[in-house]
Every structure is written in C-alpha cells, then in structure tokens.
Design an enzyme around this catalytic site. Sequence first.
Site, PDB file in Angstrom:
ATOM      1  N   ASN A 133      60.948  43.125 -18.865  1.00 56.53           N
ATOM      2  CA  ASN A 133      61.699  42.442 -19.925  1.00 56.53           C
ATOM      3  C   ASN A 133      62.512  41.334 -19.262  1.00 56.53           C
ATOM      4  OD1 ASN A 133      63.400  41.644 -21.960  1.00 56.53           O
ATOM      5  ND2 ASN A 133      64.565  43.569 -22.053  1.00 56.53           N
ATOM      6  N   TRP A 134      62.041  40.119 -19.427  1.00 53.79           N
ATOM      7  CA  TRP A 134      62.693  38.993 -18.726  1.00 53.79           C
ATOM      8  C   TRP A 134      63.969  38.534 -19.434  1.00 53.79           C
ATOM      9  CZ3 TRP A 134      58.100  35.228 -17.143  1.00 53.79           C
ATOM     10  CH2 TRP A 134      57.268  35.910 -16.248  1.00 53.79           C
ATOM     11  N   LYS A 135      64.208  39.003 -20.628  1.00 53.64           N
ATOM     12  CA  LYS A 135      65.400  38.608 -21.407  1.00 53.64           C
ATOM     13  C   LYS A 135      65.476  37.074 -21.495  1.00 53.64           C
ATOM     14  CE  LYS A 135      67.433  42.937 -20.049  1.00 53.64           C
ATOM     15  NZ  LYS A 135      68.602  43.742 -19.752  1.00 53.64           N
ATOM     16  N   GLU A 177      66.535  53.961 -22.985  1.00 51.51           N
ATOM     17  CA  GLU A 177      67.350  53.128 -22.115  1.00 51.51           C
ATOM     18  C   GLU A 177      68.826  53.466 -22.327  1.00 51.51           C
ATOM     19  OE1 GLU A 177      65.170  49.301 -20.920  1.00 51.51           O
ATOM     20  OE2 GLU A 177      66.153  48.907 -22.813  1.00 51.51           O
ATOM     21  N   GLY A 219      64.244  45.361 -16.352  1.00 46.44           N
ATOM     22  CA  GLY A 219      64.925  44.086 -16.590  1.00 46.44           C
ATOM     23  C   GLY A 219      65.035  43.283 -15.304  1.00 46.44           C
ATOM     24  N   GLY A 220      66.181  43.390 -14.658  1.00 48.62           N
ATOM     25  CA  GLY A 220      66.491  42.580 -13.468  1.00 48.62           C
ATOM     26  C   GLY A 220      65.375  42.546 -12.432  1.00 48.62           C
ATOM     27  N   GLU A 254      70.563  45.235 -26.418  1.00 52.62           N
ATOM     28  CA  GLU A 254      71.253  43.941 -26.510  1.00 52.62           C
ATOM     29  C   GLU A 254      71.104  43.351 -27.909  1.00 52.62           C
ATOM     30  OE1 GLU A 254      69.380  42.244 -23.072  1.00 52.62           O
ATOM     31  OE2 GLU A 254      70.510  43.652 -21.827  1.00 52.62           O
TER      32      GLU A 254
HETATM   33  P1  PGA Z   1      67.755  46.410 -16.184  1.00 60.74           P
HETATM   34  O1  PGA Z   1      67.390  46.141 -17.733  1.00 60.74           O
HETATM   35  O2  PGA Z   1      66.483  46.890 -15.512  1.00 60.74           O
HETATM   36  O3  PGA Z   1      68.214  45.079 -15.660  1.00 60.74           O
HETATM   37  O4  PGA Z   1      68.817  47.439 -16.144  1.00 60.74           O
HETATM   38  C1  PGA Z   1      66.546  47.019 -18.432  1.00 60.74           C
HETATM   39  C2  PGA Z   1      66.403  46.562 -19.860  1.00 60.74           C
HETATM   40  O5  PGA Z   1      67.373  46.051 -20.431  1.00 60.74           O
HETATM   41  O6  PGA Z   1      65.331  46.719 -20.464  1.00 60.74           O
END
Ligand code: PGA
Length: 255
Positions: free
Chosen positions: A9-11, A167, A234-235, A97
Amino acid sequence: MRRPVIAGNWKLNNTTKQAAELVTLLKRDLGDVTEVDIVVCPVFTALSVMADILMESNIAIGAQNLYWEDSGAFTGEVSAPLLKEIGVQYVIIGHSERRQYFGETNQTVNKKIRAALTHGLIPIVCVGEVLEERESNKTFDVIQSQCKDSLAGLGAEEMKKIIIAYEPVWAIGTGRTATPAQAQEVHHFIRELLFKGWGEEVAQTLRIQYGGSVKPENIAELMAQPDIDGALVGGASLKAEAFVQVVKNSCALIK
Ligand code: PGA
C-alpha cells in the site's frame, strides 16, 4: 490451503515516474516468485502506467479506494468499472486512514465492497482497533462490529472472493508491530466470526492479511502463524529492496 497474498500500500507516495521505476525493479526481482500473490497499490494517477508495465507479469495492481456508484454527478470520485477498464484487479477498502481522515464508515465500506465485487475487483477490507480500544480490552468487540457491519448481507460465494486485512491502528507506521501471537489471536477470532456467519468453507477459504509495520525482519514469523495468510505492507513497500525481501521472506515458511 490458502494462497498467501502480499500487497504493498503505497498511500500518497510516488509520482508516476517514481512508481514506474519502482515497479520495474519489482518486476525484475520478483519475476520468479510463484508461491504468493503479489499486489502493488499506487495512487490513482499511476495506475494506468503501472498496469501497462505489469501486463502479463506475476504482480497485480490494486487501487487504494473506490466509489460505489458506477458514474454520475459525484465530483472527484473514481468507480469500479473505471478501475477495471485499465487493468486494476484489487482494491483496498476501509483503510484506517480513510476511516480516520475521510469519514469512511462500516456502511460505506459495505457499499464499496459490493461495487468492487459486482465489477470483478478483489476487495481488501481493512479492520483494526486503535490503541485505546486495545488497552481497554475492546479489541474483539471492535473487530466483531467492523466485520459484522462491513460484511453485512454478503453471500458465501462473494465472501470467498474477499481478503480481510487485520491492521491494528497502533501498529501502522509506528514501527510497533503486533507480536505474532497478538496478530494470530485476532486472525483466529476473525476466522471464527467467518465460520459462525458463513460456515466452514468461507472460514477456510477467505484470506486474512496482517498489516502494521511489516518488514523483511518480521514477515516470516508472522506468516508462520496458522491464520495469517499474507500482509498489507505500507512503509516497507516503498523501497524495492525491502518489498522484495518481504515477499521472499514470506515464502520461507509456506504452510
Ligand atoms: P505500515 O502501513 O506498514 O507503514 O505500518 C501498513 C498499512 O497502513 O497498510
């Protein structure tokens, strides 16, 4: 036997140029992975270019959101048929989010899941408790009502196509991962809810990803848990090397 699925998930990160560069590296380094499904979820504007680059590869494309109506006077929205048209296969729905900053509720999540399924997109439905809820022993209550309301009215055949991502919100972007035992406990709880609501086959088929500070160093022990079927990352999905390692390490202990 559930096939694991690792999704990045690149956001709100990466221009289309950066996205193309990153995904070209992933295609090169993950081309021989056959044990897990791999998905990358860039911003809307990069989807089309990425879909072209990844055509006929083992890496699928996901969007990070969608709207439930197909078309009409809904300024600023993007719908399932539009995503499908350009080669998108998955869509993240109800990420914390979006719940936190954009007013997403279990009811809107439910409508979005239906729209995704109607148009042949695989929904990755996110659930998870915030820190205060965990500390006041409300985790199971929160997960139960998120699952019940988000998945309301869906039939068993539809449910088998869905992915749920557990999550814990306190673990997202914080570097504070749930321990494998903490994650497994909630995954098992979700599988029991699935069993009670839809029966054995759905409970055994539906894949449940863990998300929240997943990295190359912790993915294998998470994946070793019986009810964890992959990760939403994510990150660590923003750097080719880290995401490649997450995918490769996730294969180490295929159940
Ligand atoms: P993160 O994010 O790996 O940076 O904690 C996960 C996500 O929000 O799906």
